[in-house]
Write an enzyme that holds these catalytic residues in place. Structure first.
Site, PDB file in Angstrom:
ATOM      1  N   ASP A  30       3.363   8.885  -3.867  1.00 50.50           N
ATOM      2  CA  ASP A  30       4.823   8.743  -3.868  1.00 50.50           C
ATOM      3  C   ASP A  30       5.508  10.098  -3.662  1.00 50.50           C
ATOM      4  O   ASP A  30       4.986  11.129  -4.061  1.00 50.50           O
ATOM      5  CB  ASP A  30       5.264   8.125  -5.207  1.00 50.50           C
ATOM      6  CG  ASP A  30       6.680   7.572  -5.146  1.00 50.50           C
ATOM      7  OD1 ASP A  30       7.203   7.374  -4.030  1.00 50.50           O
ATOM      8  OD2 ASP A  30       7.267   7.333  -6.218  1.00 50.50           O
TER       9      ASP A  30
ATOM     10  N   HIS B 252       6.575  10.899   5.678  1.00 50.99           N
ATOM     11  CA  HIS B 252       5.442   9.959   5.734  1.00 50.99           C
ATOM     12  C   HIS B 252       4.300  10.549   6.564  1.00 50.99           C
ATOM     13  O   HIS B 252       3.132  10.382   6.234  1.00 50.99           O
ATOM     14  CB  HIS B 252       5.893   8.617   6.314  1.00 50.99           C
ATOM     15  CG  HIS B 252       6.879   7.892   5.434  1.00 50.99           C
ATOM     16  ND1 HIS B 252       6.696   7.743   4.085  1.00 50.99           N
ATOM     17  CD2 HIS B 252       8.068   7.272   5.717  1.00 50.99           C
ATOM     18  CE1 HIS B 252       7.720   7.072   3.564  1.00 50.99           C
ATOM     19  NE2 HIS B 252       8.569   6.779   4.536  1.00 50.99           N
TER      20      HIS B 252
ATOM     21  N   LEU C 145     -18.445   7.268   0.466  1.00 47.83           N
ATOM     22  CA  LEU C 145     -17.188   7.082  -0.270  1.00 47.83           C
ATOM     23  C   LEU C 145     -16.626   5.714   0.090  1.00 47.83           C
ATOM     24  O   LEU C 145     -16.649   5.313   1.253  1.00 47.83           O
ATOM     25  CB  LEU C 145     -16.161   8.161   0.124  1.00 47.83           C
ATOM     26  CG  LEU C 145     -14.765   7.995  -0.489  1.00 47.83           C
ATOM     27  CD1 LEU C 145     -14.775   8.374  -1.980  1.00 47.83           C
ATOM     28  CD2 LEU C 145     -13.725   8.857   0.235  1.00 47.83           C
TER      29      LEU C 145
HETATM   30  C1  IPE Z   1       5.181   2.699  -4.703  1.00 48.16           C
HETATM   31  O1  IPE Z   1       6.176   3.604  -4.371  1.00 48.16           O
HETATM   32  C2  IPE Z   1       4.538   2.171  -3.460  1.00 48.16           C
HETATM   33  C3  IPE Z   1       3.748   3.122  -2.693  1.00 48.16           C
HETATM   34  C4  IPE Z   1       3.498   4.376  -3.007  1.00 48.16           C
HETATM   35  C5  IPE Z   1       3.177   2.588  -1.483  1.00 48.16           C
HETATM   36  P1  IPE Z   1       7.716   3.167  -4.271  1.00 48.16           P
HETATM   37  O2  IPE Z   1       8.453   4.392  -3.931  1.00 48.16           O
HETATM   38  O3  IPE Z   1       7.852   2.012  -3.360  1.00 48.16           O
HETATM   39  O4  IPE Z   1       8.005   2.687  -5.762  1.00 48.16           O
HETATM   40  P2  IPE Z   1       9.383   2.542  -6.543  1.00 48.16           P
HETATM   41  O5  IPE Z   1      10.295   1.724  -5.679  1.00 48.16           O
HETATM   42  O6  IPE Z   1       9.914   3.918  -6.744  1.00 48.16           O
HETATM   43  O7  IPE Z   1       9.026   1.878  -7.826  1.00 48.16           O
HETATM   44  C1  IPE Z   2       5.877   6.995  -0.743  1.00 44.87           C
HETATM   45  O1  IPE Z   2       6.975   7.802  -0.519  1.00 44.87           O
HETATM   46  C2  IPE Z   2       5.488   6.215   0.485  1.00 44.87           C
HETATM   47  C3  IPE Z   2       5.777   4.771   0.377  1.00 44.87           C
HETATM   48  C4  IPE Z   2       6.311   4.174  -0.643  1.00 44.87           C
HETATM   49  C5  IPE Z   2       5.423   3.960   1.510  1.00 44.87           C
HETATM   50  P1  IPE Z   2       8.472   7.266  -0.644  1.00 44.87           P
HETATM   51  O2  IPE Z   2       8.957   6.880   0.707  1.00 44.87           O
HETATM   52  O3  IPE Z   2       8.583   6.229  -1.696  1.00 44.87           O
HETATM   53  O4  IPE Z   2       9.197   8.604  -1.112  1.00 44.87           O
HETATM   54  P2  IPE Z   2      10.381   8.722  -2.162  1.00 44.87           P
HETATM   55  O5  IPE Z   2       9.942   8.051  -3.423  1.00 44.87           O
HETATM   56  O6  IPE Z   2      11.570   8.057  -1.547  1.00 44.87           O
HETATM   57  O7  IPE Z   2      10.550  10.210  -2.329  1.00 44.87           O
HETATM   58 MG    MG Z   3       8.948   6.290  -3.698  1.00 45.39          MG
END
Ligand code: IPE
Ligand code: IPE
Ligand code: MG
Length: 239
Positions: free
Chosen positions: A11, A28, A122
Site C-alpha cells: 500500500d 503503481h 519460491l
Molecule cells: C488494499 O489497499 C488493497 C491492496 C493493497 C491491493 P487499499 O488502498 O485498497 O485499502 P484501503 O482502501 O486503504 O483500505
Molecule cells: C496500493 O497503493 C496499490 C493498490 C491498492 C492497487 P494505493 O493506490 O492504495 O496507494 P494509496 O493508499 O492511495 O497511497
Molecule cells: Mg491504499
C-alpha cells in the site's frame, strides 16, 4: 526462525506519486519495481511462500482509468517477468475471483500457473481481484451446492474442509503479514487464513520498500511469541 509464509499488503503507491507531483500510475509502476525486488530477495531470507495483495475486490471502486492502469501493469508484469521468474524456480499462483477479469488477463494468469507449476524455489501467490469476504462467500456457496446435491454431509464441514475449499487450498497460512504505508487494517485480505498471523505495520510507502524493510519486519517477527491461545512458554515452564 524465518517465517515460511510472508504476505504483503503493498500500500501507498498513490501517496508516493502524490509526494512527487506525479500521476498515480507512476506510483503503481514504481510499486511493481519494488515487488520485483522483493521476489528476488525473499528466497535468500528463508521465505518459501510470498503472497502479495495486488488488487482487491473493492479496488473496482477507483476511477476507470486507474483500474485500467492496474490491469495493464499486471499484464506487463507477467509478460515481462514470467521467463525470469520461471528460470529462477518461482511457482506462480493467483488467488481471487477470476471470471470478472478480461479474457486476455485470465489466459495470462492461467499460462503463468501452468508454466511454473513444477517450480520449487519460491511460491509467489498474487492476490488479484481478491477479497476475503468474496472468497468465503463463493466457497460457502460451493459447499452449500454440494450439500444440496447430496454429495456432502453437513457434518463433514469442518475447519480443514473449509481451508481446503478456499482459493488458498494447499497453501500454509501466512505466518507474517506486512502492510506498508502506515495504514493499520487488513482491508479484506485473507481473513480466514490470517486468524493467527503476526502483523507488522510499516510507515514506508510501498514503492520505497527495500530488502532492509523486509529484514526489519522479519526481525519484529522473530521477537514475537506465538501462543495460539495457549500459555506463554516462559510461564508454562515455571508452573
Ligand atoms: C488494499 O489497499 C488493497 C491492496 C493493497 C491491493 P487499499 O488502498 O485498497 O485499502 P484501503 O482502501 O486503504 O483500505
Ligand atoms: C496500493 O497503493 C496499490 C493498490 C491498492 C492497487 P494505493 O493506490 O492504495 O496507494 P494509496 O493508499 O492511495 O497511497
Ligand atoms: Mg491504499
Amino acid at each position: 526462525m524465518a517465517p515460511a509464509h510472508v504476505a504483503i499488503i503493498m500500500d501507498g503507491n498513490g501517496r508516493w506519486a502524490k509526494a512527487r507531483g506525479l500521476p498515480r500510475v507512476m506510483g503503481h509502476r514504481a510499486g511493481v519495481e519494488a515487488l520485483r525486488q522483493v521476489v528476488r530477495d525473499a528466497p535468500g531470507l528463508g521465505i518459501e511462500w510470498l503472497t502479495v495483495y495486488a488488487f482487491s475486490s473493492e479496488n473496482w471502486a477507483r476511477p476507470q482509468g486507474e483500474v485500467a492502469d492496474l490491469m495493464g501493469l499486471l499484464k506487463l508484469f507477467i509478460r515481462r517477468d514470467l521467463a525470469e521468474l520461471h528460470r529462477n524456480g518461482v511457482r506462480i499462483r493467483i488467488i481471487g475471483e477470476r471470471t470478472a477479469l478480461a479474457p486476455d488477463i485470465r489466459a495470462l494468469l492461467d499460462d503463468a500457473e501452468v508454466l511454473t507449476a513444477g517450480n520449487r524455489s519460491l511460491n509467489l501467490v498474487i492476490a488479484f481481484n481478491y477479497g476475503a469476504r468474496e472468497e468465503i462467500t463463493r466457497t460457502l456457496r460451493h459447499l452449500a451446492t454440494e450439500v444440496a446435491a447430496g454429495r456432502l454431509a453437513p457434518e463433514a464441514i469442518d475447519e480443514a474442509l473449509i481451508s481446503r475449499s478456499l482459493d488458498t487450498a494447499g497453501m500454509p497460512d501466512p505466518d507474517l503479514v506486512i502492510r506498508t504505508s502506515g495504514e493499520m487494517r487488513l482491508s479484506n485480505f485473507l481473513t480466514w487464513q490470517c486468524a493467527y498471523s503476526e502483523l507488522v505495520f510499516l510507515p514506508v510507502l510501498w514503492p520505497d520498500f527495500s530488502k532492509t524493510h523486509l529484514e526489519d519486519a522479519l526481525a519484529s517477527f522473530a521477537g514475537r511469541e506465538r501462543r495460539y491461545g495457549g500459555r506463554p512458554a516462559a510461564r508454562e515452564a515455571a508452573s
